[in-house]
Design a protein around this motif. Sequence first.
Motif, PDB file in Angstrom:
ATOM      1  N   SER A 291       0.548  -1.248   0.331  1.00 52.99           N
ATOM      2  CA  SER A 291      -0.270   0.197   0.019  1.00 52.99           C
ATOM      3  C   SER A 291       0.652   1.270  -0.167  1.00 52.99           C
ATOM      4  CB  SER A 291      -0.734   0.425   0.947  1.00 52.99           C
ATOM      5  OG  SER A 291      -0.444   0.127   2.305  1.00 52.99           O
ATOM      6  N   ALA A 292       2.022   1.461  -0.311  1.00 49.84           N
ATOM      7  CA  ALA A 292       2.525   2.283  -0.296  1.00 49.84           C
ATOM      8  C   ALA A 292       2.647   3.003  -1.725  1.00 49.84           C
ATOM      9  CB  ALA A 292       4.253   1.987  -0.524  1.00 49.84           C
ATOM     10  N   HIS A 293       2.914   4.076  -1.543  1.00 46.05           N
ATOM     11  CA  HIS A 293       2.441   5.200  -2.578  1.00 46.05           C
ATOM     12  C   HIS A 293       3.375   4.803  -3.773  1.00 46.05           C
ATOM     13  CE1 HIS A 293       0.164   7.555   0.021  1.00 46.05           C
ATOM     14  NE2 HIS A 293       1.485   7.598   0.580  1.00 46.05           N
ATOM     15  N   THR A 294       4.985   4.666  -3.980  1.00 45.31           N
ATOM     16  CA  THR A 294       5.785   3.926  -4.647  1.00 45.31           C
ATOM     17  C   THR A 294       5.716   2.417  -4.803  1.00 45.31           C
ATOM     18  OG1 THR A 294       8.081   4.258  -3.149  1.00 45.31           O
ATOM     19  CG2 THR A 294       7.179   6.450  -4.498  1.00 45.31           C
ATOM     20  N   PHE A 295       4.776   1.837  -4.589  1.00 48.31           N
ATOM     21  CA  PHE A 295       4.090   0.416  -4.398  1.00 48.31           C
ATOM     22  C   PHE A 295       4.969  -0.409  -5.290  1.00 48.31           C
ATOM     23  CE2 PHE A 295       1.406   2.208  -7.495  1.00 48.31           C
ATOM     24  CZ  PHE A 295       1.243   0.970  -8.870  1.00 48.31           C
ATOM     25  N   ILE A 296       5.256  -1.493  -4.688  1.00 49.14           N
ATOM     26  CA  ILE A 296       5.738  -2.849  -5.869  1.00 49.14           C
ATOM     27  C   ILE A 296       4.573  -3.936  -5.676  1.00 49.14           C
ATOM     28  CG2 ILE A 296       8.020  -2.751  -4.905  1.00 49.14           C
ATOM     29  CD1 ILE A 296       5.890  -5.588  -3.595  1.00 49.14           C
ATOM     30  N   TYR A 297       5.866  -4.649  -7.167  1.00 47.91           N
ATOM     31  CA  TYR A 297       4.243  -5.448  -7.256  1.00 47.91           C
ATOM     32  C   TYR A 297       5.061  -7.028  -7.962  1.00 47.91           C
ATOM     33  CZ  TYR A 297       5.481  -4.159 -11.514  1.00 47.91           C
ATOM     34  OH  TYR A 297       6.198  -3.140 -13.313  1.00 47.91           O
ATOM     35  N   SER A 298       3.917  -8.255  -7.101  1.00 49.63           N
ATOM     36  CA  SER A 298       5.188  -9.034  -7.656  1.00 49.63           C
ATOM     37  C   SER A 298       3.936 -10.555  -7.348  1.00 49.63           C
ATOM     38  CB  SER A 298       6.742  -9.714  -6.220  1.00 49.63           C
ATOM     39  OG  SER A 298       4.941  -9.522  -4.520  1.00 49.63           O
ATOM     40  N   GLN A 299       5.073 -11.639  -8.217  1.00 53.68           N
ATOM     41  CA  GLN A 299       4.270 -13.297  -7.868  1.00 53.68           C
ATOM     42  C   GLN A 299       4.989 -14.304  -7.824  1.00 53.68           C
ATOM     43  OE1 GLN A 299       4.326 -15.608 -11.531  1.00 53.68           O
ATOM     44  NE2 GLN A 299       3.904 -13.546 -12.423  1.00 53.68           N
ATOM     45  N   ARG A 300       4.891 -15.050  -6.961  1.00 54.23           N
ATOM     46  CA  ARG A 300       5.744 -16.284  -6.825  1.00 54.23           C
ATOM     47  C   ARG A 300       5.344 -16.862  -8.572  1.00 54.23           C
ATOM     48  NH1 ARG A 300       5.652 -21.346  -1.802  1.00 54.23           N
ATOM     49  NH2 ARG A 300       6.675 -22.400  -3.306  1.00 54.23           N
ATOM     50  N   THR A 301       6.533 -17.553  -9.199  1.00 57.78           N
ATOM     51  CA  THR A 301       6.479 -18.209 -10.277  1.00 57.78           C
ATOM     52  C   THR A 301       6.365 -19.030 -10.985  1.00 57.78           C
ATOM     53  OG1 THR A 301       9.325 -18.235 -10.704  1.00 57.78           O
ATOM     54  CG2 THR A 301       8.034 -15.927 -11.611  1.00 57.78           C
ATOM     55  N   ALA A 302       5.781 -19.911 -11.345  1.00 59.53           N
ATOM     56  CA  ALA A 302       6.252 -21.741 -11.514  1.00 59.53           C
ATOM     57  C   ALA A 302       6.819 -22.778 -11.167  1.00 59.53           C
ATOM     58  CB  ALA A 302       4.994 -21.752 -12.721  1.00 59.53           C
ATOM     59  N   ASP A 303       8.331 -21.656 -11.887  1.00 54.68           N
ATOM     60  CA  ASP A 303       9.364 -22.339 -10.850  1.00 54.68           C
ATOM     61  C   ASP A 303      10.042 -21.748  -9.944  1.00 54.68           C
ATOM     62  OD1 ASP A 303       9.974 -20.175 -12.179  1.00 54.68           O
ATOM     63  OD2 ASP A 303      11.685 -20.810 -13.354  1.00 54.68           O
ATOM     64  N   GLY A 304       9.028 -21.238  -8.503  1.00 60.11           N
ATOM     65  CA  GLY A 304       9.468 -21.212  -7.806  1.00 60.11           C
ATOM     66  C   GLY A 304      10.575 -20.197  -7.210  1.00 60.11           C
ATOM     67  N   ARG A 305      10.535 -18.203  -8.281  1.00 65.64           N
ATOM     68  CA  ARG A 305      10.988 -17.497  -8.053  1.00 65.64           C
ATOM     69  C   ARG A 305      10.216 -16.903  -7.405  1.00 65.64           C
ATOM     70  NH1 ARG A 305      15.892 -17.616 -12.340  1.00 65.64           N
ATOM     71  NH2 ARG A 305      15.292 -19.276 -13.120  1.00 65.64           N
ATOM     72  N   ILE A 306      10.879 -15.007  -7.329  1.00 65.30           N
ATOM     73  CA  ILE A 306       9.884 -14.061  -6.856  1.00 65.30           C
ATOM     74  C   ILE A 306      10.144 -13.340  -7.758  1.00 65.30           C
ATOM     75  CG2 ILE A 306       9.892 -12.376  -5.465  1.00 65.30           C
ATOM     76  CD1 ILE A 306      10.357 -13.807  -2.991  1.00 65.30           C
ATOM     77  N   ALA A 307       9.238 -12.970  -8.171  1.00 67.37           N
ATOM     78  CA  ALA A 307       9.459 -11.326  -9.984  1.00 67.37           C
ATOM     79  C   ALA A 307       8.435 -10.049  -9.296  1.00 67.37           C
ATOM     80  CB  ALA A 307       8.660 -11.676 -10.869  1.00 67.37           C
ATOM     81  N   ILE A 308       9.350  -9.525  -8.899  1.00 63.00           N
ATOM     82  CA  ILE A 308       8.732  -7.851  -8.355  1.00 63.00           C
ATOM     83  C   ILE A 308       8.949  -6.637  -8.882  1.00 63.00           C
ATOM     84  CG2 ILE A 308      11.149  -8.540  -6.825  1.00 63.00           C
ATOM     85  CD1 ILE A 308       9.524  -6.834  -5.020  1.00 63.00           C
ATOM     86  N   GLY A 309       8.832  -6.157  -9.273  1.00 64.84           N
ATOM     87  CA  GLY A 309       8.684  -4.574 -10.235  1.00 64.84           C
ATOM     88  C   GLY A 309       8.302  -3.697  -8.873  1.00 64.84           C
ATOM     89  N   GLY A 310       8.260  -2.436  -9.767  1.00 66.89           N
ATOM     90  CA  GLY A 310       7.740  -0.891  -9.423  1.00 66.89           C
ATOM     91  C   GLY A 310       8.792  -0.118 -10.671  1.00 66.89           C
ATOM     92  N   ARG A 311       7.956   0.926 -10.180  1.00 70.33           N
ATOM     93  CA  ARG A 311       8.754   2.529 -10.363  1.00 70.33           C
ATOM     94  C   ARG A 311       9.835   2.711 -11.574  1.00 70.33           C
ATOM     95  NH1 ARG A 311       4.318   0.741 -12.851  1.00 70.33           N
ATOM     96  NH2 ARG A 311       2.155   2.053 -12.243  1.00 70.33           N
ATOM     97  N   GLY A 312      10.426   2.663 -10.176  1.00 71.27           N
ATOM     98  CA  GLY A 312      11.872   2.891 -10.566  1.00 71.27           C
ATOM     99  C   GLY A 312      12.503   4.205 -11.716  1.00 71.27           C
ATOM    100  N   ARG A 313      13.271   4.225 -12.712  1.00 74.22           N
ATOM    101  CA  ARG A 313      13.127   5.909 -13.358  1.00 74.22           C
ATOM    102  C   ARG A 313      11.975   5.480 -14.098  1.00 74.22           C
ATOM    103  NH1 ARG A 313      19.587   6.153 -14.821  1.00 74.22           N
ATOM    104  NH2 ARG A 313      20.758   6.093 -12.822  1.00 74.22           N
ATOM    105  N   PRO A 314      10.428   6.967 -13.845  1.00 75.25           N
ATOM    106  CA  PRO A 314       9.276   6.199 -14.133  1.00 75.25           C
ATOM    107  C   PRO A 314       9.510   7.458 -15.205  1.00 75.25           C
ATOM    108  CG  PRO A 314       9.411   8.633 -12.829  1.00 75.25           C
ATOM    109  CD  PRO A 314      10.905   7.759 -12.431  1.00 75.25           C
ATOM    110  N   TYR A 315      10.275   8.177 -15.935  1.00 75.10           N
ATOM    111  CA  TYR A 315       9.932   8.625 -17.590  1.00 75.10           C
ATOM    112  C   TYR A 315      10.948   9.193 -18.073  1.00 75.10           C
ATOM    113  CZ  TYR A 315       7.675  12.281 -20.509  1.00 75.10           C
ATOM    114  OH  TYR A 315       7.237  12.482 -21.669  1.00 75.10           O
ATOM    115  N   ARG A 316      10.921   9.477 -19.132  1.00 74.79           N
ATOM    116  CA  ARG A 316      12.222   9.731 -20.286  1.00 74.79           C
ATOM    117  C   ARG A 316      11.615  10.571 -20.899  1.00 74.79           C
ATOM    118  NH1 ARG A 316      12.125   4.198 -20.685  1.00 74.79           N
ATOM    119  NH2 ARG A 316      13.901   2.835 -19.809  1.00 74.79           N
TER     120      ARG A 316
END
Length: 468
Positions: A291-316
């Motif tokens: 629930s952070a304002h600069t939130f992340i999103y993630s999933q547990r992959t089918a092969d047992g990893r964590i994939a996690i994302g966020g905005r980083g550098r938002p705009y070029r």
Amino acid sequence: MTALAAAPRNGELGFWMAGLAHKRPSYPRFTGDGSVDLAIIGGGYTGLWAAYFAKKLEPSLSVAVFEAEQIGYGASGRNGGWLSAMPAGNRAKFARASEGGIEASRALQQEFIAGVDAVLDILQAEGIDADQVKSGALIAAHTKAGLGRLAVRRDAERKYGLTDDDVYLLDREEFQKEVNISTVHGGMFYKHCARIHPAKLVYGLADTVTRMGVNIYEGSRVGSIDGNTLTLDGGRVTAAKTFVCTEGYSGQLLGSRSLIPINSSMIVTKPLSDEEWQQIGWNGPQNLNDSAHTFIYSQRTADGRIAIGGRGRPYRYGSGTGGAGATAQSTIDLLTTKLSAFFPGINFEVDHAWSGVLGVTRDWNGGVQWDPASGIGSSTGYAGHGVTAAYLGARTLAELAFDRKTERTSLPWVGYRAPKWEPEPLRWLGVHSMYSLFGFADKWEERRDSTETSLLAKFGSRLAGLHE
């Protein structure tokens, strides 16, 4: 001496696409002159779903998909794998803009809910294996202020038609039984969300539509549309109808100020051991964000990893799209730090890092456009909720273009026109100021153990047009 860990793979269209490089289908480049009943620009989810539904409605149509790079090159091949019921836009704004008011926005929300199961049903019927599983989504609150925002958000969800079974709050103990985040204050659970493998979905859809008789062309960039004539690098196409399905890459065809490409970055870990998963306590395939304002999103992959994302550098500057997705080390470090803060004591090794862009309008509301006079339509502006939005937008666009009146063709995002973005450098300054405000707000709330959302975040939300 201790061996240094190898640097993760970076870019290459991301983990999902790179992992299927040996299975990547290849389609020819278009050259010469030709004519079709329906030309679709963009070989991602929207374009492929549009081809699918057009052929379902009118099997005899000649349909061609023209992709500038390779299918799935954009957000469709690089996203976080959330097939969710979150609508592409601000429901309150849709309600204000529609004659149907709040009931129209409720109808839109219900179509997004129905869209999750509809996609899963089609994948099953067409034999598409995209690692799909409907297991819901967990939203973690790491601050008291964040937990308060979730309570407000839960009430808003009910306002727009979600039930107590669809979305509900969790206290700290209940949340930690699902995922063992030590710093969590509680959270929320959404029922209508499924995990998918983005690239498998792209390739599965592409295979399905080609079997239906659709022609796909890669390396075939459409430079301009003049009436019913599409000019490509290698030729020209005459089309009775044209769909523009290019999302974050739409500036050239729809206008540079109609929507902009917002960057989002991801990392994926190497597979975790059973002992590490037991310590993390993430025992199911639920998707996870916070629930952070600069939130992340993630999933547990089918092969047992964590994939996690966020905005980083938002705009070029100048609406740059970032090519194959090379990601700055600072962004990789930021996401790795976030992951380690969630699950301390785990030695996460990053296997791959990548970035991609999503299409965002000035008020963050997507729209489906169809002009019968010109025979040109589009579905864009998904603002990060594109997996379900692409299905719903493409299906709606096909129904509009082929004169099928359905419950989807009267939804409030049909014909919705967002205001234009400011010219540069104002939009670069605005986007970066907004995300800076959100970052400062998160730090403020964490350091002060605040129970109230920071005024900085409230100002940033209103500046961006996100306030509902």
